[in-house]
Design an enzyme around this catalytic site. Structure first.
Site, PDB file in Angstrom:
ATOM      1  N   LYS A 124     -38.661   0.389 -28.439  1.00  0.00           N
ATOM      2  CA  LYS A 124     -38.649  -0.977 -27.925  1.00  0.00           C
ATOM      3  C   LYS A 124     -37.772  -1.000 -26.684  1.00  0.00           C
ATOM      4  CE  LYS A 124     -38.180  -4.377 -30.716  1.00  0.00           C
ATOM      5  NZ  LYS A 124     -39.288  -5.154 -30.152  1.00  0.00           N
ATOM      6  N   GLU A 134     -36.867   9.622 -35.355  1.00  0.00           N
ATOM      7  CA  GLU A 134     -35.700  10.360 -34.875  1.00  0.00           C
ATOM      8  C   GLU A 134     -34.910   9.373 -34.019  1.00  0.00           C
ATOM      9  OE1 GLU A 134     -38.887  11.670 -33.577  1.00  0.00           O
ATOM     10  OE2 GLU A 134     -39.283  12.675 -35.480  1.00  0.00           O
ATOM     11  N   GLN A 185     -42.335   0.131 -32.127  1.00  0.00           N
ATOM     12  CA  GLN A 185     -43.628  -0.552 -32.081  1.00  0.00           C
ATOM     13  C   GLN A 185     -44.728   0.485 -32.250  1.00  0.00           C
ATOM     14  OE1 GLN A 185     -43.996  -2.576 -28.298  1.00  0.00           O
ATOM     15  NE2 GLN A 185     -42.882  -0.964 -27.260  1.00  0.00           N
TER      16      GLN A 185
END
Length: 197
Positions: A116, A154, A173
């Site tokens: 994001k 990660e 997302q």
């Protein structure tokens, strides 16, 4: 071709894409072409390897290399429930999405998980060169009602800031894409089914 929010919701209704739990159409996690996924409670911070002055090298080219075994040995489960977990600068933890995803091989749908921008701008990333979710991800052919798999993330902090991460926060997302043609077989690699534990 990237699917729009309306196309993704229609595909979920037809069980061509599985997202569980799936937010309602008016939820702010939907955008025109993405769906925000949230962080689950369990995270696995990497532990330092060796003692003071130790020179430990991991060899991923070795035939004996097994990333899941390395994770088992060098991480310990912790929770980011409640007050959350403070991710120190220049550190890496593994985490999982709360949502489970299933992309049946015959659906001709793949996906990408991306960060994001609001988190990237403070130095928080959620994958290291591993955004692809192949057709067949989260699918167990022997169990058609299997709800899918969480996505392993990660999560890394490259900023000089301490960043608090919490269960339920929008962390990444997902972008769903049409695959041209049906793959010869579903993805069956070591990461086809993921989740803590």
């Amino acid at each position: 071709m990237i699917l729009s929010d309306r196309e993704v919701r229609a595909a979920i209704q037809r069980k061509v894409i599985w997202v569980a739990p799936s937010p309602p159409a008016n939820d702010k996690r939907w955008s025109a072409t993405t769906l925000d996924l949230t962080l689950d409670a369990e995270i696995r911070p990497w532990q330092p390897v060796g003692g003071a002055g130790a020179d430990v090298t991991i060899d991923p080219a070795s035939p004996e290399f097994n990333s899941n075994e390395l994770i088992r040995l060098l991480t310990q489960p912790q929770s980011c429930e409640g007050e959350g977990y403070v991710l120190q600068p220049n550190t890496l933890v593994l985490g999982w999405t709360l949502e489970r995803i299933k992309l049946p091989n015959g659906s001709r749908i793949g996906a990408r998980v991306e960060g994001k921008s609001s988190l990237a701008r403070i130095g928080l990333g959620i994958h290291i060169t591993a955004p692809t979710i192949h057709p067949g991800f989260g699918e167990k052919p022997s169990d058609p009602d299997f709800p899918g798999s969480q996505i392993r993330l990660e999560i890394w902090n490259i900023s000089p800031l301490k960043i608090r991460i919490k269960r339920g926060m929008p962390i990444c997302q997902i972008i769903f894409e049409e695959v041209h043609g049906i793959p010869e077989g579903p993805y069956t690699g070591q990461f086809a089914i993921q989740g803590p534990g």
